[in-house]
Design an enzyme around this catalytic site. Sequence first.
Site, PDB file in Angstrom:
ATOM      1  N   ASP A  48       1.006  -1.007  -0.097  1.00 52.20           N
ATOM      2  CA  ASP A  48      -0.188   0.110  -0.067  1.00 52.20           C
ATOM      3  C   ASP A  48       0.730   1.242  -0.012  1.00 52.20           C
ATOM      4  O   ASP A  48       1.668   1.405   0.839  1.00 52.20           O
ATOM      5  CB  ASP A  48      -0.827  -0.149   1.064  1.00 52.20           C
ATOM      6  N   TYR A  53       2.505   9.982  -0.294  1.00 53.27           N
ATOM      7  CA  TYR A  53       3.509   9.368   0.608  1.00 53.27           C
ATOM      8  C   TYR A  53       4.978   9.766   0.100  1.00 53.27           C
ATOM      9  O   TYR A  53       6.119   9.614   0.596  1.00 53.27           O
ATOM     10  CB  TYR A  53       3.626   7.874   0.712  1.00 53.27           C
TER      11      TYR A  53
END
Length: 278
Positions: A48, A53
């Site tokens: 994931d 991010y």
Amino acid sequence: MHNTEIPSVRLHTGVTMPGIGLGTWQMTDFEVESLIPLAVELGYRLIDTAAFYGNEYGVGRGVRAADTPRNELFITSKVNGIDQGYERTLRGFDASLSRLGLDYLDLYLIHWPMPMRGLYVDTWRAFARLQAEGRIRAIGVSNFASEHLDRLRTETGIVPAVNQIQLSPPIPQELWRAYAAEHDIVIQSWSPLGQGGGLLKKAAINRVAARHHKSAAQVVLRWHLDQGVVPIPKSSNKDRLTANLDVFDFQLAPDDFTDIATLAGTAVAMDPHTVEQD
Ligand code: A2P
């Protein structure tokens, strides 16, 4: 090498998804590039990530370095807040795929609804198009409250396959889980271990762990699994990555759930009505 066979869950679209995965929030490109081949060797199949991010490039390199064919892995990413809206989502998706170096995603999520911007329904329409074009196998959302899900359902007729939410014993999210059960949405839990630290030291968790001869983290992961939730714990340590998959040989009993329920309400969740993300 750990030979755990990870059970799968079936999404309402028929796609199967591994029943536990590896989260990568707060990991750098450099870290995930070497961690993913190790995690895959240990048995992880669901990875994931998110545009937000900043590690999709490293995730892609890690996936390609892993000794497992792409079609046996399940790769999730999420559209960034700044890319919400129909056209921007299409472009944001292309940029994510290009950073990942992949030609399709298994699951793509709207990262936060950001209702004050009013764009998540348009974003969802772009998701539906990308799925129809075969570029995403399943589409879902993250951090959506019931009223946000209601709007997607009523305005597009397309129900998300997954809602990935902050969920752990201190934050049991009973209302959103009930909504998901009613509409056949699979819940994934982010920060399922409460980000490590305090939760794993709680007496209630450790009492249950002692009864099962398991660690506190394993008990917390089992708490998710026994409720049909797909946890995506993160760890950058080989022993803990291994331990977090070694959770398929026991089940919690009603007394265990009673003990763990005493922790409900002892932490505060991030609020999807107010979180903004660029
Ligand atoms: P580490 O990377 O050193 O293993 P969450 O997934 O809820 O955000 O929690 C992640 C945090 O929990 C990380 O700090 C991670 O540290 C720690 N962690 C992950 N697995 C375990 C485990 N089995 N036991 C203890 N701490 C863990």
